[in-house]
Every structure is written in C-alpha cells, then in structure tokens.
Scaffold this motif. Structure first.
Motif, PDB file in Angstrom:
ATOM      1  N   GLU A  53      11.221   8.719  13.078  1.00 44.10           N
ATOM      2  CA  GLU A  53      12.283   7.622  13.133  1.00 44.10           C
ATOM      3  C   GLU A  53      12.615   7.587  11.678  1.00 44.10           C
ATOM      4  O   GLU A  53      13.998   7.327  11.294  1.00 44.10           O
ATOM      5  N   ALA A  54      11.836   7.180  10.554  1.00 40.83           N
ATOM      6  CA  ALA A  54      11.846   6.863   9.113  1.00 40.83           C
ATOM      7  C   ALA A  54      12.791   8.096   8.494  1.00 40.83           C
ATOM      8  O   ALA A  54      13.690   7.721   7.787  1.00 40.83           O
ATOM      9  N   ALA A  55      12.314   9.313   8.864  1.00 42.33           N
ATOM     10  CA  ALA A  55      12.941  10.552   8.415  1.00 42.33           C
ATOM     11  C   ALA A  55      14.301  10.615   8.786  1.00 42.33           C
ATOM     12  O   ALA A  55      15.254  10.919   7.913  1.00 42.33           O
ATOM     13  N   LEU A  60      12.924   2.596   5.722  1.00 45.87           N
ATOM     14  CA  LEU A  60      12.024   1.806   6.397  1.00 45.87           C
ATOM     15  C   LEU A  60      12.586   0.555   6.140  1.00 45.87           C
ATOM     16  O   LEU A  60      13.209   0.339   5.090  1.00 45.87           O
ATOM     17  N   ASP A  61      12.034  -0.576   6.808  1.00 53.18           N
ATOM     18  CA  ASP A  61      12.475  -1.990   6.337  1.00 53.18           C
ATOM     19  C   ASP A  61      11.151  -3.061   6.871  1.00 53.18           C
ATOM     20  O   ASP A  61      10.286  -2.397   7.768  1.00 53.18           O
ATOM     21  N   PHE A  62      11.129  -4.090   6.414  1.00 52.07           N
ATOM     22  CA  PHE A  62      10.244  -4.995   6.969  1.00 52.07           C
ATOM     23  C   PHE A  62      10.377  -5.137   8.502  1.00 52.07           C
ATOM     24  O   PHE A  62      11.753  -5.386   8.866  1.00 52.07           O
ATOM     25  N   ILE A 251       3.556   4.520   2.277  1.00 51.51           N
ATOM     26  CA  ILE A 251       4.566   3.801   2.101  1.00 51.51           C
ATOM     27  C   ILE A 251       4.832   2.832   3.298  1.00 51.51           C
ATOM     28  O   ILE A 251       5.670   1.570   3.115  1.00 51.51           O
ATOM     29  N   PRO A 252       4.518   2.969   4.696  1.00 45.74           N
ATOM     30  CA  PRO A 252       4.747   2.271   5.707  1.00 45.74           C
ATOM     31  C   PRO A 252       3.991   0.844   5.390  1.00 45.74           C
ATOM     32  O   PRO A 252       4.416  -0.277   5.783  1.00 45.74           O
ATOM     33  N   ALA A 253       2.816   1.046   5.113  1.00 50.94           N
ATOM     34  CA  ALA A 253       2.049  -0.118   4.648  1.00 50.94           C
ATOM     35  C   ALA A 253       2.584  -1.103   3.612  1.00 50.94           C
ATOM     36  O   ALA A 253       2.477  -2.458   3.537  1.00 50.94           O
ATOM     37  N   ALA A 254       3.422  -0.644   2.986  1.00 52.50           N
ATOM     38  CA  ALA A 254       3.946  -1.414   1.674  1.00 52.50           C
ATOM     39  C   ALA A 254       4.961  -2.389   2.337  1.00 52.50           C
ATOM     40  O   ALA A 254       5.069  -3.526   1.826  1.00 52.50           O
ATOM     41  N   PHE A 255       5.399  -2.269   3.339  1.00 55.14           N
ATOM     42  CA  PHE A 255       6.352  -3.020   4.342  1.00 55.14           C
ATOM     43  C   PHE A 255       5.689  -3.915   5.032  1.00 55.14           C
ATOM     44  O   PHE A 255       6.213  -4.814   5.796  1.00 55.14           O
ATOM     45  N   GLU A 256       4.278  -3.916   5.224  1.00 52.69           N
ATOM     46  CA  GLU A 256       3.620  -4.662   6.014  1.00 52.69           C
ATOM     47  C   GLU A 256       2.305  -5.437   5.268  1.00 52.69           C
ATOM     48  O   GLU A 256       1.299  -5.623   5.991  1.00 52.69           O
ATOM     49  N   MET A 257       2.639  -5.449   4.033  1.00 54.01           N
ATOM     50  CA  MET A 257       1.396  -6.303   3.450  1.00 54.01           C
ATOM     51  C   MET A 257       0.967  -7.637   4.032  1.00 54.01           C
ATOM     52  O   MET A 257      -0.479  -7.667   4.259  1.00 54.01           O
ATOM     53  N   GLU A 258       1.782  -8.372   4.088  1.00 52.41           N
ATOM     54  CA  GLU A 258       1.477  -9.790   4.812  1.00 52.41           C
ATOM     55  C   GLU A 258       0.778  -9.595   6.052  1.00 52.41           C
ATOM     56  O   GLU A 258      -0.250 -10.288   6.295  1.00 52.41           O
ATOM     57  N   GLU A 259       1.314  -8.849   7.187  1.00 48.96           N
ATOM     58  CA  GLU A 259       0.973  -8.596   8.251  1.00 48.96           C
ATOM     59  C   GLU A 259      -0.461  -8.207   8.191  1.00 48.96           C
ATOM     60  O   GLU A 259      -1.337  -8.230   9.042  1.00 48.96           O
ATOM     61  N   ILE A 260      -0.702  -6.993   7.378  1.00 50.53           N
ATOM     62  CA  ILE A 260      -2.227  -6.518   7.151  1.00 50.53           C
ATOM     63  C   ILE A 260      -3.071  -7.645   6.921  1.00 50.53           C
ATOM     64  O   ILE A 260      -4.110  -7.556   7.407  1.00 50.53           O
ATOM     65  N   THR A 401      13.058  -6.349  -2.347  1.00 52.92           N
ATOM     66  CA  THR A 401      13.744  -5.870  -1.301  1.00 52.92           C
ATOM     67  C   THR A 401      13.383  -4.543  -0.743  1.00 52.92           C
ATOM     68  O   THR A 401      12.705  -3.734  -1.458  1.00 52.92           O
ATOM     69  N   ALA A 402      13.586  -3.935   0.647  1.00 58.98           N
ATOM     70  CA  ALA A 402      13.328  -2.696   0.972  1.00 58.98           C
ATOM     71  C   ALA A 402      14.224  -1.826   0.169  1.00 58.98           C
ATOM     72  O   ALA A 402      13.485  -0.809   0.050  1.00 58.98           O
ATOM     73  N   ASP A 403      15.415  -1.921  -0.252  1.00 59.44           N
ATOM     74  CA  ASP A 403      15.817  -0.827  -1.122  1.00 59.44           C
ATOM     75  C   ASP A 403      15.255  -0.892  -2.308  1.00 59.44           C
ATOM     76  O   ASP A 403      15.303   0.290  -2.884  1.00 59.44           O
ATOM     77  N   GLN A 404      14.744  -1.824  -2.915  1.00 63.77           N
ATOM     78  CA  GLN A 404      13.822  -1.550  -4.317  1.00 63.77           C
ATOM     79  C   GLN A 404      12.708  -0.620  -3.802  1.00 63.77           C
ATOM     80  O   GLN A 404      12.231   0.038  -4.571  1.00 63.77           O
TER      81      GLN A 404
END
Length: 535
Positions: A53-55, A60-62, A251-260, A401-404
C-alpha cells in the motif's frame, strides 16, 4: 512446569547445551510458541500488505486511529531501574566469549549483547551465546586464547549493564521445531535468556533488559508486551520488571514511535536511532516508488540529511515527552594503530557525531569498539555534567511532519562508481564472514554487521532496477555489477591468498550476494536466504 508441546531439537552438538536446553526451559519455549507464534505470523502478513500500500501511494502517514494516544499528554513509560538511568555510552557486539568479557570491562555503561545483526545464527552461536550470557551474569566467565592470553572480568570498577538483543520477528530458529514448524528466533533468544537469568539478575540488583529490533508497528510492540507479561507471570517475576528499548530502524515504525512506547509503557525504557537499518527500510519500502526515493551513496548519507534530522529529532522529542531514553546511533570506526592519520581523522568524525547527538538531547550513544568509549563518554560527560540523562529536555521546539520524514529527495550526494564498488566489496566480504559464522566483521576500518550488508545490496538492487546513472555516465546494470564483483573478488584473493580465499567460501558469498542484489524479486531480508545456506 507442564510440558505443553513436544519440541524437537536438532543441530550439531554444542558444548554445555544441556545446561541451556533443559526440559523446563524447552517447556517454557513451547508455551511461548503455542501462545504467540500464530500472532507473529499474522503480523508478518500485515507487513507485506502495508508495504504494498505504501509503495503504491508513495507515502506513509501517522495513524488516524491512534491520534488520541499521540495527543494525550498524561501517559508516561515506567521509571527506569537504577542501573539503566545512565546510558551515556553503550557498546555493542556479539555474545562471543572474549568479546563478552571485553565489552563488560570496556567502561561503557551498557553492553548490548547482540544475538541479532552481529551474530550469525549458527546453532553453536545460538546456544553458545546463551552459555556466555549465563556465565557473565554470574560473574564466572573467563577465556584463554589459542596464544595463551587470558581474559577475565575486572574486579575493580563497574561492569557494563547487560541489555540483550534477540532476533527480529521475521527470523525463525529451525533447530527447534514443533510438528515440523520452527519456533520464532525472537521467542527462543528471549525465552532462554529470561528463563535462566531473570531471577539471578534481580538478586544481583539488575534485571532482564532487552533491545527489540526490526519492529514495523505498534501491534508488534503489543505482541512483545504480551510476551513479557506472560513470561513474568509464568515464572513468578513481578510484572513490569522487564525493560525494553526499541530500535526505531524501520520507516513505518518512525510513524508510530508514540504508539510503540504506549504499548510497552509498563516495560519500556527508550528508543534508539538505528541508522543503517533505517536507510535500508526506506529503500525496501519504496524501492519501486520512483526516483524521488533513490538515495545517493550510503557513505554520503549523513545524519544531517533533512529526512534523518527529522527522524532523530522526532525520536528525542517523543522519548522525553514520555519519560523514555533517546539513544543515539552507532560509531562503527575501528582505530588503526598502524595508520595514525586515518585514525585521527576518523576519531574527529566520531567526536563530531556524538557532539551532535548530545546537543540534540540524546541520553547516550553507541560505539562498536572499546577504544571509542572514552570519546563518547567525554562528550556526554561534558553535556550532562552531574546529571545521568537529558530527560528534562523536552524539545518542544521540534515539529516533524510526514512529508519531512519522507523527504528523501533532499538528501545531498550522488550515486558514484566508487559508491557502487564499495557496496559490492563490503557486501561480498561481509557475507563470506557471515556464512562462516561471524556476524561482526571488521571491513575497511569499520565494524560491520548485517545492517551494512542490507543497505549495500538494497542500494544496488534499487539503482539497477531504476536505471540509475553513475557519475561516470554508466548505467547500473547486472553486467556492470558482475564485472565489479570479478574485480573485487580478485582483489580479495590477492590480499588473503588462494588457500584462504577458498576456505573463506567467497564463491557461496557471491551466490548469496547475487540472490539478494541482482535477482528480479527483492528478498525482504538477506538473512533469510543466507540462513538456508548455513549448517
């Protein structure tokens, strides 16, 4: 302890295996397998779907469904135990016996005892590493080299706190099976260490501490948390005793640091910025998403690149907001006493890297060699003073941001013939050593592990499949890569001699390299086909 499942143990004999693979320990592994392997398998299937899906979307996004967790200011992770409050210098390395002693004696605050990327999962290493940890925790480990040099634990001064890194969720242990189905390597590594050592560590004033690699989502963190809770309850250890630091190296974990951190909050200790695996994950996730995701030569990608700055600054902010430690990346340089000029230049880069991390708010950082401990320690001593960490630096100035996080195109640098050649050379040398049983390899004055080989081969695959042109004007093709292979293998043969070249198994290293770098299909992890080639 009841025997839930019948585990079949295979593999060659290993000295003192009977002390580790006891009937009660195997029964414990069987329980972990019965309760958690199906969930592990489902999460691995989710990885593949999310990657596709990401490709397809090119981003990706939060997660919108976990927004409340990110926006809730009230929750924090459990306070750190005393021997994990100061982590300014952590040394990494495999659980080989001599290296175990040297790491504990190094003066570092923490030793990351690596059963993952710095360790080839030969059966002798899997079991032998547990033996060495068992002895080290009881302070009765020693080693005598073939040359007669003796290694023992120092009696003066503090030994490094042990934090064990088990294998990632994707790796199996084929020498332990139930009905022909292998146990997850993560459960084997964690389970054997926890079963034999948790109570002993507590009696010695420490505890069972872990580094968790390669996670891609908070659901994988939830699985680890459930494993921890069950294991503690099963062995009568107070729930919350375990402490885990998560490597944010995908890279997907970078969008879920808080949740992890939230999922592991009862057991969490911190997050770590794992540079090479993170870059590898970017390439793997977006390898077919177009030219905007093509990175330049890996050695040109520094932590000051915009996407890497976004990633590390978000990590520090996230950790300190939740009372968790932010751990910096690896200094892999190996001092060369025969070339003081090279060493001086490299040490200056190490110092600058650690100064950047300390200034950004990291609580500590990694080194791969004992000679780098003093430099890292000096830098963080200067920044921390009498404080054990920088948890009070909340970095409210950071807004990522996700874009960054996905701004790969802004990474300075180019794709060069020298970079391609270095990727080929390092991958071949590393894979030959890995197949021979050594997962931590000194190559060109750097201590390399599987992460380096992963980014090297994945860059080659991406450049080749996107028709990237080098600085020479030549396009990266399979034929070009094979020509460079020929030249680099000839160079190795001239360095080591014919006999050592054959003994080093470079032909099989080439076969493996071409399977993971040149084949049309992209292998998710090189260690999967590599594992099929050992023992």
């Amino acid at each position: 302890m009841r025997n839930v499942v019948d585990i079949t143990v295979t593999g060659p004999p290993v000295e003192r295996a009977d002390e580790i693979l006891t009937s009660d320990a195997l029964a414990f592994l069987g329980e972990l397998h019965e309760r958690f392997t199906d969930r592990r398998d489902d999460l691995l299937r989710r990885r593949a779907k999310r990657r596709e899906e990401a490709a397809r979307a090119g981003r990706l996004d939060f997660l919108p469904e976990t927004r409340e967790i990110r926006e809730d200011p009230s929750w924090r992770v459990a306070p750190a135990p005393p021997d994990l409050q100061d982590r300014r210098v952590e040394i990494t390395g495999p659980t080989e016996r001599k290296m175990t002693i040297n790491a504990l004696n190094s003066g570092a605050n923490v030793w990351l005892a690596d059963l993952e990327d710095a360790n080839t999962p030969h059966w002798a290493n899997v079991v032998g590493g547990q033996v060495n940890l068992y002895d080290a925790i009881r302070r009765r480990i020693s080693f005598t080299s073939p040359e007669g040099k003796s290694y023992t634990l120092r009696e003066d001064g503090r030994l490094a706190t042990i934090v064990v890194r088990p294998r990632g969720w994707h790796l199996d242990e084929r020498h332990l099976t139930v009905g022909g189905r292998p146990l997850p390597g993560a459960l084997v590594d964690f389970g054997l260490h926890f079963f034999h050592n948790a109570k002993e560590l507590l009696e010695r004033g420490s505890g069972p501490y872990y580094y968790l690699p390669k996670m891609e989502s908070h659901l994988e963190a939830r699985l680890w948390n459930d494993v921890f809770t069950y294991a503690q309850q099963r062995l009568g250890i107070p729930v919350g005793t375990i402490r885990a630091t998560v490597l944010i190296e995908t890279i997907p974990a970078a969008f879920e640091m808080e949740e992890i951190l939230y999922e592991l909050r009862e057991h969490a200790s911190g997050l770590n910025a794992g540079r090479w695996d993170y870059l590898f994950s970017i390439i793997k996730y977006f390898r077919d998403a177009g030219p905007s995701f093509i990175l330049p030569d890996r050695n040109a990608v520094t932590m000051t690149a915009p996407c890497m700055r976004a990633y590390t600054e978000l990590l520090v902010k996230t950790c300190h907001r939740r009372g968790a430690f932010a751990m910096g990346g690896m200094a892999a340089f190996i001092p060369n006493r025969r070339d003081p000029e090279v060493t001086e230049r490299a040490l200056a880069k190490v110092r600058a890297d650690k100064e950047r991390e300390a200034s950004d708010g990291f609580d500590g950082s990694w080194v791969a060699h004992p000679d780098l401990v003093p430099i890292c320690k000096e830098v963080f001593d200067t920044k921390l003073g009498d404080q054990p960490n920088q948890l009070d630096r909340l970095r409210d100035d950071v807004h990522v941001t996700a874009d960054q996080l996905l701004d790969i195109a802004a990474t300075p640098g180019s794709v060069t013939e020298a970079g391609l050649r270095n990727n080929v050379a390092v991958a071949l040398r590393y894979l030959a050593a890995w197949l021979g049983g050594n997962g931590a390899v000194a190559i060109f004055n750097l201590m390399e592990d599987a992460a380096t080989a992963e980014i090297a081969r994945s860059q080659i695959w991406q450049w080749m499949n996107n028709g990237v042109k080098l600085d020479t004007g030549e396009t990266v093709t399979a034929d070009l890569v094979r020509r460079i292979e020929d030249e680099e293998l000839a160079r190795i043969r001239s360095e080591v001699g014919d006999e050592a070249f054959v003994r080093g198994d470079y032909d099989r290293a080439r076969e493996l390299f071409e399977r993971v770098a040149l084949a049309p299909d992209f292998a998710d992890f090189l260690t999967l086909p590599a594992y099929a080639m050992i023992d």
